[in-house]
Design an enzyme around this catalytic site. Sequence first.
Site, PDB file in Angstrom:
ATOM      1  N   LYS A  16       0.852  -1.194   0.000  1.00 58.69           N
ATOM      2  CA  LYS A  16       0.000   0.000   0.000  1.00 58.69           C
ATOM      3  C   LYS A  16       0.881   1.235   0.000  1.00 58.69           C
ATOM      4  O   LYS A  16       2.030   1.233   0.444  1.00 58.69           O
ATOM      5  CB  LYS A  16      -0.950   0.012   1.200  1.00 58.69           C
ATOM      6  N   PRO A  99      10.298  -4.817   1.272  1.00 54.56           N
ATOM      7  CA  PRO A  99      11.233  -4.578   2.374  1.00 54.56           C
ATOM      8  C   PRO A  99      10.482  -4.261   3.659  1.00 54.56           C
ATOM      9  O   PRO A  99       9.380  -3.708   3.637  1.00 54.56           O
ATOM     10  CB  PRO A  99      12.046  -3.376   1.892  1.00 54.56           C
ATOM     11  N   MET A 100      11.080  -4.639   4.795  1.00 56.59           N
ATOM     12  CA  MET A 100      10.487  -4.325   6.091  1.00 56.59           C
ATOM     13  C   MET A 100      10.902  -2.920   6.518  1.00 56.59           C
ATOM     14  O   MET A 100      11.954  -2.425   6.133  1.00 56.59           O
ATOM     15  CB  MET A 100      10.919  -5.360   7.132  1.00 56.59           C
ATOM     16  N   ALA A 102       9.483  -0.105   5.671  1.00 53.87           N
ATOM     17  CA  ALA A 102       9.513   0.753   4.484  1.00 53.87           C
ATOM     18  C   ALA A 102       8.257   1.595   4.319  1.00 53.87           C
ATOM     19  O   ALA A 102       8.184   2.423   3.421  1.00 53.87           O
ATOM     20  CB  ALA A 102       9.731  -0.101   3.238  1.00 53.87           C
ATOM     21  N   GLY A 105       3.509  -1.517   4.302  1.00 47.46           N
ATOM     22  CA  GLY A 105       2.518  -2.397   4.915  1.00 47.46           C
ATOM     23  C   GLY A 105       2.767  -3.870   4.709  1.00 47.46           C
ATOM     24  O   GLY A 105       1.824  -4.667   4.792  1.00 47.46           O
ATOM     25  N   SER A 108       1.679  -6.335   7.603  1.00 50.63           N
ATOM     26  CA  SER A 108       0.229  -6.206   7.787  1.00 50.63           C
ATOM     27  C   SER A 108      -0.527  -6.827   6.623  1.00 50.63           C
ATOM     28  O   SER A 108      -1.554  -7.490   6.807  1.00 50.63           O
ATOM     29  CB  SER A 108      -0.155  -4.731   7.926  1.00 50.63           C
ATOM     30  N   ASP A 141      -2.781  -1.347  10.407  1.00 44.08           N
ATOM     31  CA  ASP A 141      -2.961  -1.386   8.952  1.00 44.08           C
ATOM     32  C   ASP A 141      -3.675  -2.643   8.462  1.00 44.08           C
ATOM     33  O   ASP A 141      -4.149  -2.681   7.321  1.00 44.08           O
ATOM     34  CB  ASP A 141      -1.608  -1.293   8.235  1.00 44.08           C
TER      35      ASP A 141
END
EC number: 2.7.1.148
Length: 293
Positions: A16, A99-100, A102, A105, A108, A141
């Site tokens: 998202k 990527p985490m 970032a 989302g 989530s 989220d």
Amino acid sequence: MTDSTRSLRNCLAPAKLNLFLHITGRRPNGYHDLQSVFQLLNWGDTLHFTLRDDGKVARATDVPGVPEQSDLVVRAANLLKAHTGTAAGVDIEIDKCLPMGAGLGGGSSDAATTLLALNRLWQLDLPRAELQSLAVKLGADVPFFVFGKNAFAEGIGEELAEVELPTRWFLVVTPRVHVPTAEIFSDELLTRDSKPVTITDFLAQQSSDARWPDSFGRNDMQQVVTSKYAEVAQVVKWLYNVAPARMTGSGASVFAAFQSKQQAEAAKAQLPAGWNGAVAESLNEHPLFAFAS
């Protein structure tokens, strides 16, 4: 996506973007009131689900830095299992793409795809509203991704109203830095008193403006993040020379919108060596939307 009675393969967990993000207040419990528009993208992680007959929930993929039992995917499956009392189990494979840390989302979205996919695979037939009430327990989220439509969000992000958005192509650039969301929300310099806006305000200014997203709002977190993380500031500055650019969520990803894939790809081709960019088309609906009613 492939669908059978024993497995669901190639289930997209879409990214998202926050087309704008205004923080309008802070609650006594520390949570922040916000307004945003969430845009789904046809780009994200891919999950695969296979039934188990022993009732266990297991992650069949190693995710570096994320222990299995704290993974939102496993937590979502166990939450759904406990809520319904089903005897079914599942093996979950995750092909990580996003990527985490970032602002896209990723975790989530993985959790929401798990709720939707298992609603189908375990033959639970829970209504969307019930899945959304479970999703709230997993993160702010997650309800949006279960909602499954582009949305105007309020509250802490759980009050959602569908918005129709034009088809666009996006270039998303993610600098090699992890931005902790809690750090940004707790920063003394963060704007927390933005004037509330309406869906009508947003739709009136975003439909055909060539300077979009510049023509409406801002990301209230962007100034704090760019002051702390030079890598994010560098990407914002570079991308802004190509097209109006904005950070999504609490960063670190930065995006720009284009009218065609060709324009977005041309901008990506100009990225400095070593930079990580992805071109993605907007989505109007979550790919697993039909898995809940």
